[in-house]
Design a protein around this motif. Structure first.
Motif, PDB file in Angstrom:
ATOM      1  N   VAL A 180     -12.474  -8.803  -3.519  1.00  0.00           N
ATOM      2  CA  VAL A 180     -12.568  -8.043  -4.761  1.00  0.00           C
ATOM      3  C   VAL A 180     -12.823  -9.073  -5.849  1.00  0.00           C
ATOM      4  O   VAL A 180     -12.061 -10.041  -5.973  1.00  0.00           O
ATOM      5  CB  VAL A 180     -11.277  -7.238  -5.034  1.00  0.00           C
ATOM      6  N   ASP A 181     -13.891  -8.902  -6.600  1.00  0.00           N
ATOM      7  CA  ASP A 181     -14.295  -9.877  -7.619  1.00  0.00           C
ATOM      8  C   ASP A 181     -14.380 -11.285  -7.022  1.00  0.00           C
ATOM      9  O   ASP A 181     -13.914 -12.262  -7.613  1.00  0.00           O
ATOM     10  CB  ASP A 181     -13.338  -9.849  -8.811  1.00  0.00           C
ATOM     11  N   ASP A 182     -14.928 -11.362  -5.827  1.00  0.00           N
ATOM     12  CA  ASP A 182     -15.143 -12.608  -5.077  1.00  0.00           C
ATOM     13  C   ASP A 182     -13.863 -13.310  -4.617  1.00  0.00           C
ATOM     14  O   ASP A 182     -13.917 -14.430  -4.121  1.00  0.00           O
ATOM     15  CB  ASP A 182     -16.009 -13.591  -5.875  1.00  0.00           C
ATOM     16  N   ALA A 183     -12.713 -12.674  -4.764  1.00  0.00           N
ATOM     17  CA  ALA A 183     -11.447 -13.258  -4.294  1.00  0.00           C
ATOM     18  C   ALA A 183     -11.024 -12.560  -3.005  1.00  0.00           C
ATOM     19  O   ALA A 183     -11.111 -11.329  -2.896  1.00  0.00           O
ATOM     20  CB  ALA A 183     -10.364 -13.092  -5.353  1.00  0.00           C
ATOM     21  N   ILE A 184     -10.549 -13.336  -2.043  1.00  0.00           N
ATOM     22  CA  ILE A 184     -10.088 -12.755  -0.777  1.00  0.00           C
ATOM     23  C   ILE A 184      -8.787 -11.993  -1.009  1.00  0.00           C
ATOM     24  O   ILE A 184      -7.820 -12.542  -1.533  1.00  0.00           O
ATOM     25  CB  ILE A 184      -9.882 -13.844   0.295  1.00  0.00           C
ATOM     26  N   VAL A 185      -8.795 -10.707  -0.607  1.00  0.00           N
ATOM     27  CA  VAL A 185      -7.605  -9.861  -0.748  1.00  0.00           C
ATOM     28  C   VAL A 185      -7.145  -9.308   0.603  1.00  0.00           C
ATOM     29  O   VAL A 185      -6.192  -8.525   0.653  1.00  0.00           O
ATOM     30  CB  VAL A 185      -7.841  -8.706  -1.749  1.00  0.00           C
ATOM     31  N   GLY A 186      -7.810  -9.709   1.678  1.00  0.00           N
ATOM     32  CA  GLY A 186      -7.412  -9.244   3.000  1.00  0.00           C
ATOM     33  C   GLY A 186      -8.450  -9.632   4.034  1.00  0.00           C
ATOM     34  O   GLY A 186      -9.393 -10.386   3.757  1.00  0.00           O
ATOM     35  N   LEU A 187      -8.255  -9.088   5.217  1.00  0.00           N
ATOM     36  CA  LEU A 187      -9.111  -9.412   6.348  1.00  0.00           C
ATOM     37  C   LEU A 187      -9.322  -8.155   7.177  1.00  0.00           C
ATOM     38  O   LEU A 187      -8.403  -7.338   7.324  1.00  0.00           O
ATOM     39  CB  LEU A 187      -8.415 -10.472   7.204  1.00  0.00           C
ATOM     40  N   VAL A 188     -10.516  -8.001   7.713  1.00  0.00           N
ATOM     41  CA  VAL A 188     -10.817  -6.944   8.678  1.00  0.00           C
ATOM     42  C   VAL A 188     -11.601  -7.608   9.804  1.00  0.00           C
ATOM     43  O   VAL A 188     -12.494  -8.416   9.552  1.00  0.00           O
ATOM     44  CB  VAL A 188     -11.579  -5.754   8.031  1.00  0.00           C
ATOM     45  N   THR A 189     -11.208  -7.307  11.030  1.00  0.00           N
ATOM     46  CA  THR A 189     -11.778  -8.003  12.176  1.00  0.00           C
ATOM     47  C   THR A 189     -12.212  -7.014  13.247  1.00  0.00           C
ATOM     48  O   THR A 189     -11.490  -6.070  13.552  1.00  0.00           O
ATOM     49  CB  THR A 189     -10.733  -8.972  12.783  1.00  0.00           C
ATOM     50  N   ALA A 190     -13.379  -7.262  13.799  1.00  0.00           N
ATOM     51  CA  ALA A 190     -13.858  -6.531  14.970  1.00  0.00           C
ATOM     52  C   ALA A 190     -13.651  -7.438  16.170  1.00  0.00           C
ATOM     53  O   ALA A 190     -14.114  -8.574  16.185  1.00  0.00           O
ATOM     54  CB  ALA A 190     -15.330  -6.168  14.813  1.00  0.00           C
ATOM     55  N   ASN A 191     -12.940  -6.933  17.177  1.00  0.00           N
ATOM     56  CA  ASN A 191     -12.588  -7.706  18.360  1.00  0.00           C
ATOM     57  C   ASN A 191     -13.218  -7.043  19.576  1.00  0.00           C
ATOM     58  O   ASN A 191     -12.916  -5.887  19.883  1.00  0.00           O
ATOM     59  CB  ASN A 191     -11.063  -7.750  18.495  1.00  0.00           C
TER      60      ASN A 191
END
Length: 167
Positions: free
Chosen positions: A64-75
């Motif tokens: 969000v606004d180029d700042a990392i706020v989380g992670l989502v991963t495809a496994n």
């Protein structure tokens, strides 16, 4: 909200996001239960790079606004036609639709992988917030499993809820 492929250059910012979120994450994520340090981050980033190279693990930074706020991963380690998606957010960014939007993008990414026809999301039964993501995206609850794949720590009750979306 935007997604980007996670890279080694994200290490300081990802470390900050994880450590700021640790109190929240340790309730649900076994990897966060006993704290988080630089060696754990390095191991994760190494595994992420290897997974991308092998075509089995695709972590994306949620920004969000180029700042990392989380992670989502495809496994893709669970079968040729199956991808499992997992996600977490910094607690200051929950309840704003970021996890749903990020997961929706990753669903499209996963279905574009050769041979993928099923996508699953697993979460502990007590994690009601996590259940909203697959529900909003049209997944179907297909199972509740006991014992769970991961230990019942924090707020976990030890029942895995399994959601699936078919191509």
């Amino acid at each position: 909200m935007k997604l980007r492929r996670l890279s080694d250059a994200d290490a300081p910012e990802l470390f900050r996001a994880v450590t700021e979120s640790l109190e929240h994450l340790r309730l649900w994520m076994p990897w966060a239960a006993n704290g988080y340090d630089a060696s754990m981050l390095a191991e994760f980033l190494d595994g992420a790079a290897t997974g991308w190279d092998r075509g089995t693990l695709f972590p994306h930074a949620i920004t969000v606004d180029d700042a990392i706020v989380g992670l989502v991963t495809a496994n893709r380690n669970h079968g040729d036609d199956l991808v499992e998606i997992g996600y977490w957010l910094h607690p200051a960014h929950t309840g704003q639709g970021h996890a749903t939007a990020a997961t929706a993008e990753l669903v499209e990414f996963a279905f574009a992988l050769d041979g993928v026809r099923r996508i699953q999301i697993w979460h502990d039964e007590a994690n009601v917030a996590s259940s909203g993501v697959p529900r909003r995206l049209g997944f179907t609850e297909i199972d509740r499993r006991t014992p769970p794949r991961e230990p019942a720590i924090g707020n976990r009750v030890g029942v895995d809820v399994v959601w699936e979306l078919l191509r």
